[in-house]
Design an enzyme around this catalytic site. Structure first.
Site, PDB file in Angstrom:
ATOM      1  N   HIS A 107       0.838  -1.202   0.000  1.00  0.00           N
ATOM      2  CA  HIS A 107       0.000   0.000   0.000  1.00  0.00           C
ATOM      3  C   HIS A 107       0.873   1.253   0.000  1.00  0.00           C
ATOM      4  CE1 HIS A 107      -3.537  -2.440   0.938  1.00  0.00           C
ATOM      5  NE2 HIS A 107      -4.269  -1.352   0.733  1.00  0.00           N
ATOM      6  N   HIS A 146       1.735  -3.835   9.573  1.00  0.00           N
ATOM      7  CA  HIS A 146       3.092  -3.499   9.132  1.00  0.00           C
ATOM      8  C   HIS A 146       3.884  -2.861  10.258  1.00  0.00           C
ATOM      9  CE1 HIS A 146       2.994  -4.437   4.871  1.00  0.00           C
ATOM     10  NE2 HIS A 146       1.796  -3.903   4.798  1.00  0.00           N
TER      11      HIS A 146
END
Length: 178
Positions: A107, A146
């Protein structure tokens, strides 16, 4: 090897701080919306909209974007499979990730790729798009999928691929984007 341990320790400390407070669930709602703004289909919409609104520049923006993603996606998958870094665990995750590995953040790579191209072709948007890309990266940490270093590597990957794609389209077609 010692520096990797320090990075991992830093990553775990930041993730623990971001995900272990009473506001985490509320923050995750906002982070989820920000993260969704970095999903792939929006980039095609941005490309075609730019082409529709600004014919010549928009077309070259779209072409450069497609070239950049054609470069970025294979590199992303090779890095993901090479690093095989496990996602944050033993902390809350507010979404289900699409795969097992966290390094690099796809992303974030895509958001910084798009921000770089938008700032090149439409310079008046520079501040806005880089804030947006940064928020997408931060949202991935706040969602528990993440670590900070995944975001940094993803941002670097996106910027590198955008620069390379812009260079390729310039070399092939003499297009500067401006």
């Amino acid at each position: 090897m010692r520096s990797f341990t320090a990075i991992q320790r830093f990553d775990h400390t930041v993730s623990t701080f971001c995900l272990s407070h009473r506001f985490s669930a509320g923050t995750a709602k906002i982070a989820r919306a920000v993260s969704r703004s970095g999903d792939g289909p929006l980039y095609l919409v941005i490309g075609f909209t730019a082409w529709w609104l600004h014919e010549a520049v928009g077309f070259w923006f779209l072409l450069t974007g497609l070239t950049a993603f054609a470069i970025e996606l294979p590199i992303y998958w090779v890095l993901k499979r090479s690093f095989r870094r496990a996602r944050p665990s033993q902390l809350p995750a507010f979404i289900t990730p699409s795969d097992l590995y966290s390094m690099p953040s796809g992303h974030t790579a895509a958001a910084f790729l798009m921000a770089s191209l938008l700032s090149t072709f439409f310079p008046s948007l520079t501040l806005l798009v880089f804030i947006w890309a940064s928020l997408i990266g931060i949202s991935r940490v706040l969602l528990g999928v993440h670590f900070v270093s995944d975001i940094v590597v993803g941002a670097g990957l996106g910027l590198m691929c955008a620069t390379l794609a812009h260079s390729i389209t310039f070399d092939l077609y003499g297009i500067t984007g401006i």
